[in-house]
Design an enzyme around this catalytic site. Sequence first.
Site, PDB file in Angstrom:
ATOM      1  N   HIS A 176      58.788  60.223  59.667  1.00 23.98           N
ATOM      2  CA  HIS A 176      59.464  61.322  60.374  1.00 23.98           C
ATOM      3  C   HIS A 176      60.731  60.763  61.026  1.00 23.98           C
ATOM      4  O   HIS A 176      60.724  59.665  61.576  1.00 23.98           O
ATOM      5  CB  HIS A 176      58.507  61.870  61.440  1.00 23.98           C
ATOM      6  CG  HIS A 176      59.132  62.874  62.340  1.00 23.98           C
ATOM      7  ND1 HIS A 176      59.932  63.892  61.872  1.00 23.98           N
ATOM      8  CD2 HIS A 176      59.079  63.026  63.696  1.00 23.98           C
ATOM      9  CE1 HIS A 176      60.337  64.625  62.895  1.00 23.98           C
ATOM     10  NE2 HIS A 176      59.842  64.114  64.012  1.00 23.98           N
ATOM     11  N   ASN A 197      66.929  65.275  64.068  1.00 26.29           N
ATOM     12  CA  ASN A 197      65.484  65.538  63.941  1.00 26.29           C
ATOM     13  C   ASN A 197      65.299  66.991  63.492  1.00 26.29           C
ATOM     14  O   ASN A 197      65.522  67.912  64.272  1.00 26.29           O
ATOM     15  CB  ASN A 197      64.814  65.286  65.297  1.00 26.29           C
ATOM     16  CG  ASN A 197      63.311  65.536  65.268  1.00 26.29           C
ATOM     17  OD1 ASN A 197      62.779  66.066  64.302  1.00 26.29           O
ATOM     18  ND2 ASN A 197      62.639  65.164  66.350  1.00 26.29           N
ATOM     19  N   CYS A 250      56.181  68.505  64.371  1.00 28.75           N
ATOM     20  CA  CYS A 250      56.870  67.661  63.379  1.00 28.75           C
ATOM     21  C   CYS A 250      55.911  67.096  62.335  1.00 28.75           C
ATOM     22  O   CYS A 250      56.348  66.603  61.295  1.00 28.75           O
ATOM     23  CB  CYS A 250      57.594  66.522  64.083  1.00 28.75           C
ATOM     24  SG  CYS A 250      58.806  67.108  65.262  1.00 28.75           S
TER      25      CYS A 250
HETATM   26  O1  UT7 Z   1      59.934  64.899  66.671  1.00 30.08           O
HETATM   27  C1  UT7 Z   1      58.831  64.965  67.527  1.00 30.08           C
HETATM   28  C2  UT7 Z   1      58.648  63.695  68.241  1.00 30.08           C
HETATM   29  N1  UT7 Z   1      59.815  63.396  69.048  1.00 30.08           N
HETATM   30  C3  UT7 Z   1      60.110  62.134  69.274  1.00 30.08           C
HETATM   31  O2  UT7 Z   1      59.458  61.276  68.743  1.00 30.08           O
HETATM   32  C4  UT7 Z   1      61.212  61.823  70.246  1.00 30.08           C
HETATM   33  C5  UT7 Z   1      60.785  60.647  71.096  1.00 30.08           C
HETATM   34  N2  UT7 Z   1      61.699  60.296  72.162  1.00 30.08           N
HETATM   35  C6  UT7 Z   1      62.929  59.769  71.968  1.00 30.08           C
HETATM   36  O3  UT7 Z   1      63.389  59.648  70.851  1.00 30.08           O
HETATM   37  C7  UT7 Z   1      63.670  59.254  73.162  1.00 30.08           C
HETATM   38  O4  UT7 Z   1      62.804  59.183  74.273  1.00 30.08           O
HETATM   39  C8  UT7 Z   1      64.939  60.083  73.535  1.00 30.08           C
HETATM   40  C9  UT7 Z   1      66.014  59.906  72.479  1.00 30.08           C
HETATM   41  C10 UT7 Z   1      64.568  61.545  73.666  1.00 30.08           C
HETATM   42  C11 UT7 Z   1      65.511  59.592  74.858  1.00 30.08           C
HETATM   43  O5  UT7 Z   1      65.813  58.210  74.779  1.00 30.08           O
HETATM   44  P1  UT7 Z   1      65.285  57.199  75.886  1.00 30.08           P
HETATM   45  O6  UT7 Z   1      65.796  55.893  75.538  1.00 30.08           O
HETATM   46  O7  UT7 Z   1      63.788  57.372  75.999  1.00 30.08           O
HETATM   47  O8  UT7 Z   1      66.045  57.729  77.157  1.00 30.08           O
HETATM   48  P2  UT7 Z   1      65.433  58.234  78.552  1.00 30.08           P
HETATM   49  O9  UT7 Z   1      64.852  59.597  78.389  1.00 30.08           O
HETATM   50  O10 UT7 Z   1      64.564  57.150  79.132  1.00 30.08           O
HETATM   51  O11 UT7 Z   1      66.753  58.331  79.404  1.00 30.08           O
HETATM   52  C12 UT7 Z   1      67.531  57.172  79.714  1.00 30.08           C
HETATM   53  C13 UT7 Z   1      68.803  57.608  80.414  1.00 30.08           C
HETATM   54  C14 UT7 Z   1      68.564  58.588  81.560  1.00 30.08           C
HETATM   55  O12 UT7 Z   1      69.489  58.296  82.572  1.00 30.08           O
HETATM   56  P3  UT7 Z   1      69.066  57.459  83.879  1.00 30.08           P
HETATM   57  O13 UT7 Z   1      67.951  58.240  84.514  1.00 30.08           O
HETATM   58  O14 UT7 Z   1      68.626  56.128  83.355  1.00 30.08           O
HETATM   59  O15 UT7 Z   1      70.323  57.426  84.662  1.00 30.08           O
HETATM   60  C15 UT7 Z   1      68.884  59.923  80.960  1.00 30.08           C
HETATM   61  O16 UT7 Z   1      69.308  60.859  81.909  1.00 30.08           O
HETATM   62  O17 UT7 Z   1      69.644  58.298  79.493  1.00 30.08           O
HETATM   63  C16 UT7 Z   1      70.031  59.551  80.045  1.00 30.08           C
HETATM   64  N3  UT7 Z   1      70.214  60.501  78.936  1.00 30.08           N
HETATM   65  C17 UT7 Z   1      71.394  60.693  78.360  1.00 30.08           C
HETATM   66  N4  UT7 Z   1      72.617  60.165  78.561  1.00 30.08           N
HETATM   67  C18 UT7 Z   1      73.617  60.590  77.762  1.00 30.08           C
HETATM   68  C19 UT7 Z   1      69.281  61.284  78.350  1.00 30.08           C
HETATM   69  N5  UT7 Z   1      69.840  61.988  77.359  1.00 30.08           N
HETATM   70  C20 UT7 Z   1      71.153  61.651  77.351  1.00 30.08           C
HETATM   71  C21 UT7 Z   1      72.256  62.050  76.568  1.00 30.08           C
HETATM   72  N6  UT7 Z   1      73.455  61.485  76.781  1.00 30.08           N
HETATM   73  N7  UT7 Z   1      72.125  62.955  75.567  1.00 30.08           N
END
Ligand code: UT7
Length: 331
Positions: A258, A288, A116
């Site tokens: 970004h 993204n 990215c």
């Molecule tokens: O472009 C290159 C660089 N990329 C980035 O900078 C992306 C950086 N990361 C992020 O933007 C975030 O970490 C994400 C958007 C990818 C994820 O958000 P998060 O707040 O970090 O969520 P998480 O991965 O900690 O997951 C929290 C919960 C989990 O459930 P449990 O284990 O708490 O029950 C996931 O399974 O959210 C769940 N989850 C979802 N639920 C519904 C993960 N994806 C989804 C989804 N819909 N699409």
Amino acid sequence: MSKTYNAKFSSFGSFTPAKILNNFDLEKIVDTSDEWIRTRTGMFERHIASENEAASDLAYQAAVRAIESSSVKYKDIDHIIIATISGDHPFPSTACVIQKKLGLKNIPAFDISAGCTGFIYAIDVARQYVENGAAQNILVIGVEILTKITNWKDRNTCVLFGDAAGAAIISRAESSEISLIIDSLIEADGSQGEYLIQKAGGSRMPASHETVDQNLHTVYMEGNRIFKSAIKCMYAACTEILARNDLKVADIDWIIPHQANLRIIEALASKLKVPMSKIIVNIEKYGNTSSATIPLAVDEAIRAQKIRRGDKILLTSFGAGLTWGSVLARY
Ligand code: UT7
């Protein structure tokens, strides 16, 4: 570093494919919800390439728009640099494909792989060619079709990406001109590369039935780790480039980060102590788009007459590698 000439942004152009996938469409594909996607990422819809659209098709349209928005003629382009991790083929480079599509001959054309952060890396390289006199007008494009290397069964990643291309012409500037690329900064930390990776398809793990069955040709991301590093590194890239140019964040008219997650952008704004009104955000409409997010956002803001000639702009990005960087310019 001493330089012989100044470099500037002559123009920008962008292109997104026609097909749109919104959060409600995604609810039908994986176990997710509009509410989760909106609150955790700020995204609502994203443009998706059709089966027969490749990166160079999007990049070509963005390039034409950038060229036609400038006074630069096609024949005056003397370098092509493309930032992509989802080019038409592993080789030849997508830059060579674009060279042919634009009808240009006998000029250097190459791709840069910095995830990215690719567009920031490409500007950093292009600026040096222009500043040392080796080039006068460089076509720089960030293009990505990540939806073709997405695991549509993985809700952690498949809701995040969209497809787009954004282009800029970087040209030699007269010293009297207001437009100037003031500085750029790029960095990397390869020790954390495994947190954001396409594991198969290269020489480490060539394509096989097993790699396809295990979805190893798609984007793998440990979102949480990347989230924290993104804020920290983009903040560092912004503060360092401002400090070494004796500028304060209050001197900047627009920050274009970004577009990976609205919460990352808001955290960056808060650490920089900048109101969100000074930050260009379009993540709700495109998701993204990796190396295309910044030129797409800048192009939209120019066409909406938000960013005007002479405005001080600060671009910053973070991505696979891990890589990060920033660009400071007067548009
Ligand atoms: O472009 C290159 C660089 N990329 C980035 O900078 C992306 C950086 N990361 C992020 O933007 C975030 O970490 C994400 C958007 C990818 C994820 O958000 P998060 O707040 O970090 O969520 P998480 O991965 O900690 O997951 C929290 C919960 C989990 O459930 P449990 O284990 O708490 O029950 C996931 O399974 O959210 C769940 N989850 C979802 N639920 C519904 C993960 N994806 C989804 C989804 N819909 N699409």
